[in-house]
Motif scaffolding. Structure first.
Motif, PDB file in Angstrom:
ATOM      1  N   GLY A 150      -8.773   8.619  -5.082  1.00 43.60           N
ATOM      2  CA  GLY A 150     -10.043   7.947  -4.867  1.00 43.60           C
ATOM      3  C   GLY A 150      -9.970   6.506  -4.416  1.00 43.60           C
ATOM      4  O   GLY A 150     -11.004   5.899  -4.112  1.00 43.60           O
ATOM      5  N   VAL A 151      -8.773   5.929  -4.339  1.00 44.03           N
ATOM      6  CA  VAL A 151      -8.641   4.520  -3.960  1.00 44.03           C
ATOM      7  C   VAL A 151      -8.512   4.417  -2.438  1.00 44.03           C
ATOM      8  O   VAL A 151      -7.668   5.073  -1.834  1.00 44.03           O
ATOM      9  N   LYS A 152      -9.317   3.576  -1.838  1.00 48.08           N
ATOM     10  CA  LYS A 152      -9.284   3.371  -0.392  1.00 48.08           C
ATOM     11  C   LYS A 152      -8.921   1.918  -0.106  1.00 48.08           C
ATOM     12  O   LYS A 152      -9.716   1.009  -0.380  1.00 48.08           O
ATOM     13  N   LEU A 153      -7.727   1.711   0.412  1.00 49.52           N
ATOM     14  CA  LEU A 153      -7.293   0.356   0.734  1.00 49.52           C
ATOM     15  C   LEU A 153      -8.098  -0.171   1.916  1.00 49.52           C
ATOM     16  O   LEU A 153      -8.142   0.443   2.980  1.00 49.52           O
ATOM     17  N   GLU A 154      -8.739  -1.301   1.728  1.00 49.87           N
ATOM     18  CA  GLU A 154      -9.562  -1.876   2.785  1.00 49.87           C
ATOM     19  C   GLU A 154      -8.725  -2.661   3.783  1.00 49.87           C
ATOM     20  O   GLU A 154      -9.205  -2.959   4.884  1.00 49.87           O
ATOM     21  N   ARG A 155      -7.518  -3.024   3.415  1.00 48.37           N
ATOM     22  CA  ARG A 155      -6.617  -3.745   4.307  1.00 48.37           C
ATOM     23  C   ARG A 155      -5.401  -2.875   4.598  1.00 48.37           C
ATOM     24  O   ARG A 155      -4.942  -2.139   3.717  1.00 48.37           O
ATOM     25  N   PRO A 156      -4.858  -2.927   5.814  1.00 52.27           N
ATOM     26  CA  PRO A 156      -3.678  -2.114   6.123  1.00 52.27           C
ATOM     27  C   PRO A 156      -2.430  -2.646   5.438  1.00 52.27           C
ATOM     28  O   PRO A 156      -2.366  -3.813   5.030  1.00 52.27           O
ATOM     29  N   VAL A 157      -1.444  -1.779   5.318  1.00 55.71           N
ATOM     30  CA  VAL A 157      -0.112  -2.156   4.846  1.00 55.71           C
ATOM     31  C   VAL A 157       0.780  -2.287   6.077  1.00 55.71           C
ATOM     32  O   VAL A 157       0.739  -1.432   6.967  1.00 55.71           O
ATOM     33  N   GLN A 158       1.554  -3.348   6.147  1.00 55.92           N
ATOM     34  CA  GLN A 158       2.435  -3.548   7.288  1.00 55.92           C
ATOM     35  C   GLN A 158       3.884  -3.572   6.816  1.00 55.92           C
ATOM     36  O   GLN A 158       4.260  -4.344   5.939  1.00 55.92           O
ATOM     37  N   LEU A 159       4.685  -2.696   7.414  1.00 52.55           N
ATOM     38  CA  LEU A 159       6.121  -2.675   7.167  1.00 52.55           C
ATOM     39  C   LEU A 159       6.824  -3.175   8.416  1.00 52.55           C
ATOM     40  O   LEU A 159       6.661  -2.601   9.498  1.00 52.55           O
ATOM     41  N   ILE A 160       7.621  -4.219   8.274  1.00 50.47           N
ATOM     42  CA  ILE A 160       8.379  -4.762   9.391  1.00 50.47           C
ATOM     43  C   ILE A 160       9.842  -4.397   9.188  1.00 50.47           C
ATOM     44  O   ILE A 160      10.492  -4.879   8.255  1.00 50.47           O
ATOM     45  N   ASN A 161      10.342  -3.518  10.040  1.00 51.92           N
ATOM     46  CA  ASN A 161      11.764  -3.180  10.042  1.00 51.92           C
ATOM     47  C   ASN A 161      12.474  -4.173  10.964  1.00 51.92           C
ATOM     48  O   ASN A 161      12.266  -4.163  12.178  1.00 51.92           O
TER      49      ASN A 161
END
Length: 440
Positions: A150-161
């Motif tokens: 039920g949790v909706k992240l309002e901001r994206p997650v960014q992974l930098i390889n």
């Protein structure tokens, strides 16, 4: 090294490898060892045969990745994390996450949450390719994301390889993303390289999407010519889930993106989009496999390439509709633009259907610049170079339109326009100094 050399290396460093890894991850290495022995490393044999270092002892880099590189997408507001080579680096200044959301090192999660991680880790890894087996054999860390029901992240997650080392290096990382029922998350994955050594990145990302959950995965590669990047995305879709995957390759050396999506529940939707802009001797392969195991589901694939110089592109796509998966809708499209007589494109879209009440279609084209459209623009006072750039941008625009993060879509449009004009298309804060010839 040959596959035997990697197996011998594993035998030599096994004790240290196990000591610096989570027991849960170590438990999968025996099966991977057997698989690598049977499969070998047929693809990328030349690159794997180089004398590449592997950071078994988990030595920390002397540089802080958060100071070496910074994302400059205006207004993105993402939760930012780094995997430097193959080690996860927590964000010291990261704001608190919504209640129940966990983002951390995979090694840490496997040690502190073995009950959760063991239900998902390695469950989708298909031992039909030596690169998969090698990753499971040596990977010790990566990104872990858990989004509860039920949790909706309002901001994206960014992974930098980020690849950064003093010597030639092989980095093997493994990411695990778990999205519970009715949850939502967007993940941006950015692949970059810094410095002059030869880098080989072998990365696997497993994503498990719960019922009625929403997930978007955007992968952008804009690195250097001294890298071989082998990335595998494994997706499991549950009933009613909505998944979008966008793969944008703007610059690199030798790239292979593999996406395997298993649609396990009815009424799930999968949208898979790809764009590659290649010149010089750059090589980009995209391999996709979508299996519809449940009825009433849909998938839509759109991949486009622009090839110049002596670059090479490959697209291999297979859609499988299992017996009983009635009312399935599947569309697969590959369009390619070759600007040079030395550019080579190979494409093979395929359908494998075992149900009789479906709507499935696939197709591919390989062509050159539309001279009639070019003449039309020239006749209205637009220069030849500008007209060619406008036509190429129009050619790829529908791929970008599928990206659901507005500020990211706008930023990518700007980067692609710069790329087509022959300007630097890396993020301005990278400092990697990637340069290329004009595409037109």
């Amino acid at each position: 090294m040959t596959s035997k050399a990697y197996l011998d290396l594993y035998d030599d460093v096994r004790e240290s490898l196990y000591a610096h890894s989570a027991p849960l991850m170590n438990a999968c290495r025996g099966e991977a060892y057997e698989a690598l022995g049977k499969l070998g490393l047929r693809e990328f044999a030349e690159e794997y045969s180089k004398d590449l270092g592997i950071n078994v002892m988990r030595h920390k880099s002397p540089v802080d990745p958060y100071k070496l590189f910074a994302c400059d997408v205006p207004g993105i507001g993402a939760y930012v994390y780094y995997v430097l080579n193959d080690m996860f680096y927590p964000n010291p200044g990261q704001e608190s996450l919504p209640e129940g959301v966990i983002i951390c090192s995979l090694k840490e999660a496997a040690e502190k949450m073995p009950g959760v991680v063991s239900r998902y880790y390695g469950r989708q890894t298909a031992y039909d390719d030596g690169s998969y087996a090698l990753n499971m054999l040596f990977a010790q860390d990566g990104l872990f994301v858990y989004v509860p029901k039920g949790v909706k992240l309002e901001r994206p997650v960014q992974l930098i390889n980020l690849m950064y080392a003093g010597d030639d290096m092989l980095a093997l990382s493994h990411n695990l993303i778990i999205i519970e029922d009715d949850a939502a998350v967007q993940l941006m994955v950015c692949d970059h390289a810094h410095g002059d050594p030869f880098y080989f990145a072998n990365r696997i990302t497993e994503v498990h999407v719960g019922r009625n959950a929403v997930y978007e995965h955007v992968k952008l590669e804009s690195s250097k010519e001294n890298i071989c990047n082998v990335c595998t995305l494994l997706l499991s879709l549950s009933e009613g889930s909505d998944v979008v995957s966008d793969i944008i390759t703007l610059r690199g050396g030798k790239t292979r993106n593999t996406v395997r999506a298993y649609i396990n529940g009815p009424h799930a939707n999968m949208s898979l989009n790809g764009l590659a802009v290649c010149d010089k001797s750059q090589c980009c392969d995209n391999t996709t496999y979508i299996e519809h195991a449940a009825g009433g589901s849909s998938s839509n694939q759109l991949f486009k390439y622009i090839l110049d110089g002596s670059s090479r592109g490959n697209f291999y796509g297979l859609v499988k509709v299992d017996e009983g998966a009635q009312k399935t809708s599947a569309l697969q499209t590959n369009r390619n633009l070759c600007l040079s007589p030395d550019a080579v494109m190979r494409t093979l879209p395929q359908l494998e259907i075992y149900a009789d009440d479906v709507k499935c279609n696939h197709g591919a084209t390989i062509g050159q610049m539309d001279e009639a459209a070019l003449f039309y623009l020239r006749s209205r006072g637009i220069s030849s170079q500008e007209a060619r750039m406008l036509l190429m941008f129009a050619f790829v625009k529908d791929v970008l339109d599928n990206i659901r993060i507005p500020v990211l879509r706008e930023r990518l449009e700007m980067l692609i326009e710069k790329r087509l004009r022959g300007k630097e298309s890396d993020c301005s804060a990278c400092g990697a100094g990637c340069h290329s010839n004009r595409i037109y």
